[in-house]
Scaffold this motif. Structure first.
Motif, PDB file in Angstrom:
ATOM      1  N   TYR A  26       0.848  -1.176   0.077  1.00 16.75           N
ATOM      2  CA  TYR A  26       0.102   0.106   0.156  1.00 16.75           C
ATOM      3  C   TYR A  26       0.861   1.199  -0.014  1.00 16.75           C
ATOM      4  O   TYR A  26       1.423   1.520   0.936  1.00 16.75           O
ATOM      5  N   PRO A  27       1.079   1.931  -0.946  1.00 16.17           N
ATOM      6  CA  PRO A  27       1.829   3.200  -0.959  1.00 16.17           C
ATOM      7  C   PRO A  27       1.403   4.205  -0.266  1.00 16.17           C
ATOM      8  O   PRO A  27       0.247   4.216   0.302  1.00 16.17           O
ATOM      9  N   ALA A  28       2.217   4.864   0.213  1.00 13.49           N
ATOM     10  CA  ALA A  28       2.134   5.874   1.276  1.00 13.49           C
ATOM     11  C   ALA A  28       1.066   6.999   0.666  1.00 13.49           C
ATOM     12  O   ALA A  28       1.118   7.426  -0.643  1.00 13.49           O
ATOM     13  N   PHE A  29       0.411   7.741   1.213  1.00 10.52           N
ATOM     14  CA  PHE A  29      -0.451   8.835   1.137  1.00 10.52           C
ATOM     15  C   PHE A  29       0.625   9.934   0.715  1.00 10.52           C
ATOM     16  O   PHE A  29       1.233  10.463   1.260  1.00 10.52           O
ATOM     17  N   ASP A  30       0.361  10.445  -0.706  1.00 13.04           N
ATOM     18  CA  ASP A  30       1.179  11.190  -1.341  1.00 13.04           C
ATOM     19  C   ASP A  30       0.688  12.296  -2.191  1.00 13.04           C
ATOM     20  O   ASP A  30       0.824  11.803  -3.423  1.00 13.04           O
ATOM     21  N   PRO A  31      -0.086  12.972  -1.846  1.00 13.60           N
ATOM     22  CA  PRO A  31      -1.058  13.758  -2.698  1.00 13.60           C
ATOM     23  C   PRO A  31      -0.326  15.137  -3.577  1.00 13.60           C
ATOM     24  O   PRO A  31      -1.081  15.612  -4.213  1.00 13.60           O
ATOM     25  N   MET A  32       0.971  15.472  -2.902  1.00 12.23           N
ATOM     26  CA  MET A  32       1.520  16.493  -3.810  1.00 12.23           C
ATOM     27  C   MET A  32       2.123  16.197  -4.975  1.00 12.23           C
ATOM     28  O   MET A  32       2.777  15.058  -5.093  1.00 12.23           O
ATOM     29  N   ASP A  33       1.847  16.959  -5.861  1.00 13.18           N
ATOM     30  CA  ASP A  33       2.763  16.626  -7.255  1.00 13.18           C
ATOM     31  C   ASP A  33       4.294  17.258  -7.237  1.00 13.18           C
ATOM     32  O   ASP A  33       4.545  17.974  -6.287  1.00 13.18           O
ATOM     33  N   ALA A  34       4.961  16.509  -8.132  1.00 10.62           N
ATOM     34  CA  ALA A  34       6.262  17.104  -8.097  1.00 10.62           C
ATOM     35  C   ALA A  34       6.631  18.382  -8.009  1.00 10.62           C
ATOM     36  O   ALA A  34       7.350  18.966  -7.405  1.00 10.62           O
ATOM     37  N   GLU A  35       6.020  19.010  -8.935  1.00  8.98           N
ATOM     38  CA  GLU A  35       6.331  20.482  -9.052  1.00  8.98           C
ATOM     39  C   GLU A  35       6.040  21.426  -7.587  1.00  8.98           C
ATOM     40  O   GLU A  35       6.618  22.396  -7.391  1.00  8.98           O
ATOM     41  N   ALA A  36       4.900  21.043  -7.135  1.00 12.29           N
ATOM     42  CA  ALA A  36       4.335  21.604  -5.723  1.00 12.29           C
ATOM     43  C   ALA A  36       5.471  21.249  -4.916  1.00 12.29           C
ATOM     44  O   ALA A  36       5.827  22.033  -4.081  1.00 12.29           O
ATOM     45  N   LYS A  37       6.035  20.137  -4.864  1.00 14.52           N
ATOM     46  CA  LYS A  37       7.045  19.512  -3.900  1.00 14.52           C
ATOM     47  C   LYS A  37       8.208  20.333  -3.878  1.00 14.52           C
ATOM     48  O   LYS A  37       9.114  20.848  -3.193  1.00 14.52           O
ATOM     49  N   ALA A  38       8.628  20.359  -5.344  1.00 12.56           N
ATOM     50  CA  ALA A  38      10.138  21.050  -5.707  1.00 12.56           C
ATOM     51  C   ALA A  38       9.907  22.795  -5.088  1.00 12.56           C
ATOM     52  O   ALA A  38      10.944  23.299  -4.688  1.00 12.56           O
ATOM     53  N   SER A  39       8.770  23.211  -5.399  1.00 11.20           N
ATOM     54  CA  SER A  39       8.383  24.722  -5.008  1.00 11.20           C
ATOM     55  C   SER A  39       8.669  24.868  -3.523  1.00 11.20           C
ATOM     56  O   SER A  39       9.201  25.839  -3.084  1.00 11.20           O
ATOM     57  N   LEU A  40       7.941  24.071  -2.678  1.00 10.92           N
ATOM     58  CA  LEU A  40       7.706  24.035  -1.440  1.00 10.92           C
ATOM     59  C   LEU A  40       9.255  23.733  -0.700  1.00 10.92           C
ATOM     60  O   LEU A  40       9.678  24.575   0.488  1.00 10.92           O
ATOM     61  N   LYS A  41       9.926  22.784  -1.360  1.00  8.89           N
ATOM     62  CA  LYS A  41      11.177  22.446  -0.689  1.00  8.89           C
ATOM     63  C   LYS A  41      12.338  23.754  -0.986  1.00  8.89           C
ATOM     64  O   LYS A  41      13.002  24.116  -0.034  1.00  8.89           O
ATOM     65  N   ALA A  42      12.044  24.523  -2.100  1.00  8.41           N
ATOM     66  CA  ALA A  42      12.897  25.583  -2.110  1.00  8.41           C
ATOM     67  C   ALA A  42      12.572  26.862  -1.530  1.00  8.41           C
ATOM     68  O   ALA A  42      13.382  27.450  -0.817  1.00  8.41           O
ATOM     69  N   ARG A  43      11.341  26.791  -0.979  1.00  8.91           N
ATOM     70  CA  ARG A  43      11.035  27.795  -0.114  1.00  8.91           C
ATOM     71  C   ARG A  43      11.556  27.539   1.240  1.00  8.91           C
ATOM     72  O   ARG A  43      11.881  28.172   2.201  1.00  8.91           O
ATOM     73  N   TYR A  44      11.332  26.227   1.693  1.00  4.53           N
ATOM     74  CA  TYR A  44      12.066  25.850   3.084  1.00  4.53           C
ATOM     75  C   TYR A  44      13.572  26.018   2.942  1.00  4.53           C
ATOM     76  O   TYR A  44      14.002  26.711   4.053  1.00  4.53           O
ATOM     77  N   LYS A  45      14.142  25.734   1.922  1.00  2.00           N
ATOM     78  CA  LYS A  45      15.631  25.815   1.961  1.00  2.00           C
ATOM     79  C   LYS A  45      15.916  27.354   2.086  1.00  2.00           C
ATOM     80  O   LYS A  45      16.799  27.903   3.134  1.00  2.00           O
ATOM     81  N   ALA A  46      14.920  28.188   1.364  1.00  2.00           N
ATOM     82  CA  ALA A  46      15.492  29.718   1.580  1.00  2.00           C
ATOM     83  C   ALA A  46      15.008  30.215   3.046  1.00  2.00           C
ATOM     84  O   ALA A  46      16.039  31.152   3.869  1.00  2.00           O
ATOM     85  N   ASP A  47      13.973  29.537   3.720  1.00  2.00           N
ATOM     86  CA  ASP A  47      13.737  29.986   4.802  1.00  2.00           C
ATOM     87  C   ASP A  47      14.583  29.480   6.010  1.00  2.00           C
ATOM     88  O   ASP A  47      14.802  30.248   7.050  1.00  2.00           O
ATOM     89  N   LEU A  48      15.125  28.500   5.832  1.00  2.85           N
ATOM     90  CA  LEU A  48      16.307  27.894   6.733  1.00  2.85           C
ATOM     91  C   LEU A  48      17.381  28.777   6.757  1.00  2.85           C
ATOM     92  O   LEU A  48      18.103  29.159   7.784  1.00  2.85           O
ATOM     93  N   ALA A  49      17.921  29.279   5.598  1.00  2.00           N
ATOM     94  CA  ALA A  49      18.921  30.317   5.407  1.00  2.00           C
ATOM     95  C   ALA A  49      18.749  31.533   6.060  1.00  2.00           C
ATOM     96  O   ALA A  49      19.552  32.125   6.669  1.00  2.00           O
TER      97      ALA A  49
END
Length: 286
Positions: free
Chosen positions: A247-270
């Motif tokens: 049973y695959p994990a619940f994963d409702p975010m598409d790749a583009e959204a994940k990439a955008s949020l990951k970039a925002r997270y990295k910028a916020d950590l900095a």
């Protein structure tokens, strides 16, 4: 000198695992000069006070403050900052974190607590917080939840701002949830000041994560049963339809959204590192 240590989460960053590990080692902690109460005890005796407008001390808080005169007080409670339902109800995670943290510091008579907080990239955090929300509350489609999340423009930098606004003298230690398994020892050592290898470790999963099919089952049942009836079935569904190869994990975010949020997270950590150079980062510093 006794310390006041507050592990305040965040939610869905291995807090249940850490709390279970601490609870398994209460006697060892006491021998090392730390008083720790398991989450259920602390939440019942203290956390409800944060929902009140008064800063009165109840008997439990008086007991802890008595302990703190001779022992370091170790607290692990992610609900100090707020609860997963904050976003659907109030359209912002941890909307009252500043007031709740200030009240916590006041109740424990400290202006210089040591605060420990794990951060998580935004896509994974939002999905996990959604899963935690529907575990306890009436079913809400993820698309609706995501729209509220995106409109909230949630930022860990804002959370850190609230922490320092509430307790300017706090000593803050952060780590990335993605690094936790690699740096678990350093996290506990930073808290406790001794090698945690002597700890007894939890066995087995602490809490089941949702698979895609489990979420769909909950959605279907929510359309046919009352909320209280569905709530009783949520954990059995998670146990019997666990995420994994079948049973695959619940994963409702598409790749583009994940990439955008990951970039925002990295910028916020900095941004956090630049704005608050005194913050301690465990693991890979931004």
């Amino acid at each position: 000198m006794p310390r006041i240590l507050l592990h305040i989460g965040a939610h869905k960053t291995a807090t249940s695992y850490m709390q279970k590990k601490l609870a398994l080692n209460v006697d060892l902690l006491a021998r090392r000069g730390f008083h720790y109460d398991p989450l259920e005890t602390f939440r019942k005796g203290f956390t409800l006070l944060l929902n009140e407008e008064t800063t009165r001390e109840n008997d439990y808080v008086k007991l802890l403050n008595g302990k703190a005169k001779s022992m370091s007080l170790l607290i692990s409670e992610e609900n100090i900052m707020g609860v997963p339902g904050d976003l659907p109800r109030e359209h912002k995670y941890y909307i009252r974190a500043r007031q709740r943290l200030a009240r916590t510091a006041e109740l424990f008579h400290t202006a210089t607590p040591e605060i420990f907080l794990s951060l998580r990239e935004y896509a994974g955090f939002a999905v996990s917080m959604y899963s935690e929300y529907i575990r306890h509350q009436k079913y809400l489609p993820f698309a609706e939840y995501r729209a509220i999340f995106e409109a909230s423009n949630f930022s860990w930098l804002s959370v850190i701002d609230d922490i320092y606004a509430a307790v300017p003298g706090a000593k803050l230690t952060l780590w990335d949830f993605a690094d936790f398994r690699n740096f678990e020892k350093q996290v506990f050592q930073s808290m406790l000041g001794f090698d945690p290898d002597i700890f007894e470790n939890p066995v087995g999963p602490v809490r089941e994560s949702f698979s895609e099919v489990a979420i769909r089952a909950i959605e279907v049942l929510s359309g046919a049963l009352k909320h209280d009836e569905v709530k009783k079935l949520v954990n059995p569904i998670a146990r019997n339809l666990p995420k994994g190869d079948q049973y695959p994990a619940f994963d409702p975010m598409d790749a583009e959204a994940k990439a955008s949020l990951k970039a925002r997270y990295k910028a916020d950590l900095a941004a956090i590192a630049a704005k608050y150079p005194a913050v301690t980062f465990i693991g890979n510093r931004p």
